[in-house]
Write a protein that holds these residues in place. Sequence first.
Motif, mmCIF file in Angstrom:
data_model
loop_
_atom_site.group_PDB
_atom_site.id
_atom_site.type_symbol
_atom_site.label_atom_id
_atom_site.label_comp_id
_atom_site.label_asym_id
_atom_site.label_seq_id
_atom_site.Cartn_x
_atom_site.Cartn_y
_atom_site.Cartn_z
ATOM 1 N N ASP A 108 -21.919 5.500 -8.787
ATOM 2 C CA ASP A 108 -20.614 4.904 -8.485
ATOM 3 C C ASP A 108 -20.169 3.997 -9.641
ATOM 4 O OD1 ASP A 108 -18.577 4.913 -6.586
ATOM 5 O OD2 ASP A 108 -19.240 3.048 -5.653
ATOM 6 N N TYR A 138 -16.019 -0.790 -5.077
ATOM 7 C CA TYR A 138 -16.709 -0.819 -3.785
ATOM 8 C C TYR A 138 -18.049 -1.545 -3.884
ATOM 9 C CZ TYR A 138 -13.077 2.583 -3.093
ATOM 10 O OH TYR A 138 -11.838 3.179 -3.022
ATOM 11 N N HIS A 182 -9.535 12.687 -9.181
ATOM 12 C CA HIS A 182 -10.005 11.305 -9.024
ATOM 13 C C HIS A 182 -8.956 10.336 -9.549
ATOM 14 C CE1 HIS A 182 -13.956 12.414 -7.662
ATOM 15 N NE2 HIS A 182 -13.969 13.356 -8.573
ATOM 16 N N ALA A 183 -9.149 9.061 -9.196
ATOM 17 C CA ALA A 183 -8.192 8.039 -9.646
ATOM 18 C C ALA A 183 -8.069 8.020 -11.166
ATOM 19 C CB ALA A 183 -8.633 6.676 -9.129
ATOM 20 N N HIS A 199 1.049 0.174 -4.864
ATOM 21 C CA HIS A 199 -0.048 1.141 -4.852
ATOM 22 C C HIS A 199 0.514 2.554 -5.051
ATOM 23 C CE1 HIS A 199 -3.194 -1.433 -2.493
ATOM 24 N NE2 HIS A 199 -2.457 -2.177 -3.301
ATOM 25 N N HIS A 245 -18.855 3.500 -2.751
ATOM 26 C CA HIS A 245 -17.861 4.348 -2.077
ATOM 27 C C HIS A 245 -18.623 5.312 -1.155
ATOM 28 C CE1 HIS A 245 -14.970 7.629 -1.524
ATOM 29 N NE2 HIS A 245 -14.054 6.681 -1.660
ATOM 30 N N SER A 279 -20.154 8.401 -2.588
ATOM 31 C CA SER A 279 -21.070 8.313 -3.732
ATOM 32 C C SER A 279 -22.515 8.536 -3.306
ATOM 33 C CB SER A 279 -20.968 6.942 -4.402
ATOM 34 O OG SER A 279 -19.733 6.834 -5.027
ATOM 35 N N LYS A 322 -13.581 4.848 -15.277
ATOM 36 C CA LYS A 322 -12.223 4.589 -14.772
ATOM 37 C C LYS A 322 -11.620 3.383 -15.487
ATOM 38 C CE LYS A 322 -11.580 3.280 -10.211
ATOM 39 N NZ LYS A 322 -11.451 3.548 -8.768
ATOM 40 N N LEU A 355 -4.834 4.826 -7.373
ATOM 41 C CA LEU A 355 -5.883 5.237 -6.432
ATOM 42 C C LEU A 355 -5.922 6.746 -6.273
ATOM 43 C CD1 LEU A 355 -4.456 2.661 -4.089
ATOM 44 C CD2 LEU A 355 -6.896 2.560 -4.622
ATOM 45 N N ARG A 356 -7.099 7.216 -5.866
ATOM 46 C CA ARG A 356 -7.174 8.632 -5.520
ATOM 47 C C ARG A 356 -6.542 8.873 -4.158
ATOM 48 N NH1 ARG A 356 -12.571 11.439 -3.526
ATOM 49 N NH2 ARG A 356 -11.882 10.269 -1.693
ATOM 50 N N GLY A 357 -6.834 8.011 -3.189
ATOM 51 C CA GLY A 357 -6.429 8.255 -1.796
ATOM 52 C C GLY A 357 -7.580 8.875 -1.041
ATOM 53 N N ASP A 358 -7.559 8.707 0.273
ATOM 54 C CA ASP A 358 -8.639 9.267 1.098
ATOM 55 C C ASP A 358 -8.435 10.755 1.311
ATOM 56 O OD1 ASP A 358 -10.540 7.299 1.664
ATOM 57 O OD2 ASP A 358 -9.106 6.278 2.971
ATOM 58 N N TYR A 360 -19.064 5.986 -12.778
ATOM 59 C CA TYR A 360 -17.684 6.480 -12.701
ATOM 60 C C TYR A 360 -16.680 5.317 -12.765
ATOM 61 C CZ TYR A 360 -19.412 11.145 -11.580
ATOM 62 O OH TYR A 360 -20.028 12.386 -11.635
ATOM 63 N N THR A 388 0.835 -1.209 0.000
ATOM 64 C CA THR A 388 0.000 0.000 0.000
ATOM 65 C C THR A 388 0.872 1.262 0.000
ATOM 66 O OG1 THR A 388 -0.191 0.129 2.388
ATOM 67 C CG2 THR A 388 -1.846 -1.182 1.246
ATOM 68 N N TYR A 389 0.206 2.377 -0.249
ATOM 69 C CA TYR A 389 0.860 3.683 -0.330
ATOM 70 C C TYR A 389 0.339 4.503 0.831
ATOM 71 C CZ TYR A 389 2.881 7.527 -3.122
ATOM 72 O OH TYR A 389 3.657 8.553 -3.605
HETATM 73 P P1 FAD Z 1 -12.006 7.258 -7.170
HETATM 74 O O1 FAD Z 1 -12.068 6.194 -8.194
HETATM 75 O O2 FAD Z 1 -11.554 8.602 -7.604
HETATM 76 O O3 FAD Z 1 -13.453 7.345 -6.489
HETATM 77 C C1 FAD Z 1 -13.693 8.161 -5.350
HETATM 78 C C2 FAD Z 1 -15.111 8.710 -5.381
HETATM 79 O O4 FAD Z 1 -15.248 9.635 -6.455
HETATM 80 C C3 FAD Z 1 -16.196 7.662 -5.614
HETATM 81 O O5 FAD Z 1 -17.330 8.068 -4.889
HETATM 82 C C4 FAD Z 1 -16.457 7.733 -7.110
HETATM 83 O O6 FAD Z 1 -17.767 7.303 -7.464
HETATM 84 C C5 FAD Z 1 -16.254 9.207 -7.373
HETATM 85 N N1 FAD Z 1 -15.743 9.498 -8.715
HETATM 86 C C6 FAD Z 1 -14.841 8.768 -9.423
HETATM 87 N N2 FAD Z 1 -14.571 9.369 -10.585
HETATM 88 C C7 FAD Z 1 -15.309 10.510 -10.627
HETATM 89 C C8 FAD Z 1 -15.455 11.551 -11.569
HETATM 90 N N3 FAD Z 1 -14.795 11.528 -12.726
HETATM 91 N N4 FAD Z 1 -16.282 12.588 -11.256
HETATM 92 C C9 FAD Z 1 -16.974 12.619 -10.082
HETATM 93 N N5 FAD Z 1 -16.891 11.642 -9.152
HETATM 94 C C10 FAD Z 1 -16.055 10.599 -9.417
HETATM 95 N N6 FAD Z 1 -5.685 4.462 0.172
HETATM 96 C C11 FAD Z 1 -4.382 4.848 0.364
HETATM 97 O O7 FAD Z 1 -4.124 5.976 0.847
HETATM 98 N N7 FAD Z 1 -3.339 4.008 0.045
HETATM 99 C C12 FAD Z 1 -3.557 2.768 -0.506
HETATM 100 O O8 FAD Z 1 -2.607 2.033 -0.777
HETATM 101 C C13 FAD Z 1 -4.913 2.344 -0.715
HETATM 102 N N8 FAD Z 1 -5.190 1.116 -1.260
HETATM 103 C C14 FAD Z 1 -6.498 0.760 -1.507
HETATM 104 C C15 FAD Z 1 -6.778 -0.470 -2.127
HETATM 105 C C16 FAD Z 1 -8.088 -0.871 -2.376
HETATM 106 C C17 FAD Z 1 -8.368 -2.198 -3.040
HETATM 107 C C18 FAD Z 1 -9.167 -0.027 -1.990
HETATM 108 C C19 FAD Z 1 -10.584 -0.459 -2.214
HETATM 109 C C20 FAD Z 1 -8.902 1.201 -1.391
HETATM 110 C C21 FAD Z 1 -7.576 1.616 -1.152
HETATM 111 N N9 FAD Z 1 -7.270 2.852 -0.573
HETATM 112 C C22 FAD Z 1 -5.963 3.242 -0.363
HETATM 113 C C23 FAD Z 1 -8.363 3.757 -0.158
HETATM 114 C C24 FAD Z 1 -8.795 4.697 -1.334
HETATM 115 O O9 FAD Z 1 -7.750 5.594 -1.621
HETATM 116 C C25 FAD Z 1 -10.062 5.425 -0.881
HETATM 117 O O10 FAD Z 1 -11.127 4.526 -0.802
HETATM 118 C C26 FAD Z 1 -10.426 6.680 -1.665
HETATM 119 O O11 FAD Z 1 -11.439 7.362 -0.922
HETATM 120 C C27 FAD Z 1 -10.972 6.431 -3.054
HETATM 121 O O12 FAD Z 1 -10.015 5.982 -3.922
HETATM 122 P P2 FAD Z 1 -10.418 5.515 -5.407
HETATM 123 O O13 FAD Z 1 -9.153 5.251 -6.115
HETATM 124 O O14 FAD Z 1 -11.440 4.452 -5.368
HETATM 125 O O15 FAD Z 1 -11.082 6.885 -5.950
#
Ligand code: FAD
Length: 293
Positions: A161, A148, A126-127, A77, A152, A155, A168, A106-109, A164, A48-49
């Motif tokens: 969800d 998710y 976003h990711a 990651h 998410h 969402s 992605k 990933l986007r990150g929290d 998007y 993980t990152y």
């Molecule tokens: P996104 O895909 O960007 O989605 C986030 C939210 O934005 C969702 O509600 C989605 O529906 C919405 N969205 C997506 N695209 C768009 C768009 N174009 N316009 C408007 N809304 C949009 N976190 C870490 O810090 N380090 C890690 O190593 C890590 N590993 C993970 C591994 C897994 C398998 C999972 C499930 C999560 C991990 N996370 C990690 C947590 C993750 O970073 C968070 O859940 C974060 O809140 C969302 O990341 P995402 O890449 O899913 O984001």
Amino acid sequence: MKLINLLKQDTLSLSFEVFPPKASSSFDSVKTATEEIAKLKPSFMSVTYGAGGGTSKYTLDIAKNIKELYGVSTLAHLTCVSSTKDTVEEMIHSMQEAGIENVMALRGDLTPEMESQDRSDWHYQHAIDLIRELKESGADFCIGGACYPEIHPESVNQKEDIKYLKEKVAAGCDFLTTQMFFDNNLLYNFLYKIREAGITVPVIPGIMPITNANQIERALKLSGSYVPQRFKSLVDKFGHDPAAMKQAGIAYATDQIIDLYANNITNVHVYSMNKPDVAEKIQANLSDILGKA
Ligand code: FAD
């Protein structure tokens, strides 16, 4: 090895996850845990990152070790939230130099401060923005994305969800890994919906073995996962007894994996959280099932 090639087999295989140390002083203990998990020869190991990217060098070093020292395929990651384009470009370059073939994009929290900030001028919202960057870099990565089954937390609804998620995947995800879940029916339902929406890439379910009562609170706060009564009863009964809770949590995770395989899901990712003993016990519980057609 690119993970997309590993995901084609029709026998059950497990992958495990490790997270980087927060400080250099604990690098050695993480290295030892990583080595112990690698000895189990999982199909791959993910690293993980750390939120905010402060431990990015460790992610890279550990991922490189997994591949070079232990001969196990690795998935590094990478998050992009609040990162600059320069930082991300630098990371992509370092990953290429380290011979990393698989990246979880990933986007990150968002931290509470970020949530109240004006984020309109951030380069990565976003990711999908990171995935586009990885593709445009010309580096030949196999790219994973998060998904998710219980939507998410940000969402509005599952339809949005999945919309998007589809964008992605179209931007360049080769596979998806799910957030943890404790009721397999939620996954089956999600798979049905995303396949119906036209998302066809492999989906790796992520299983979190809950091995102590405190962990469940943390895990649920992060993921918002639904906890079935069957699991609640188990925590009520064994939560006060660490050894019994560990055994029960491992049994529950094993049971989830057996059910997934019985429903023809062959790749399962275990959120092993730097715990070689947990990874080993789950693998031992499945010794007559793993790798058999
Ligand atoms: P996104 O895909 O960007 O989605 C986030 C939210 O934005 C969702 O509600 C989605 O529906 C919405 N969205 C997506 N695209 C768009 C768009 N174009 N316009 C408007 N809304 C949009 N976190 C870490 O810090 N380090 C890690 O190593 C890590 N590993 C993970 C591994 C897994 C398998 C999972 C499930 C999560 C991990 N996370 C990690 C947590 C993750 O970073 C968070 O859940 C974060 O809140 C969302 O990341 P995402 O890449 O899913 O984001």
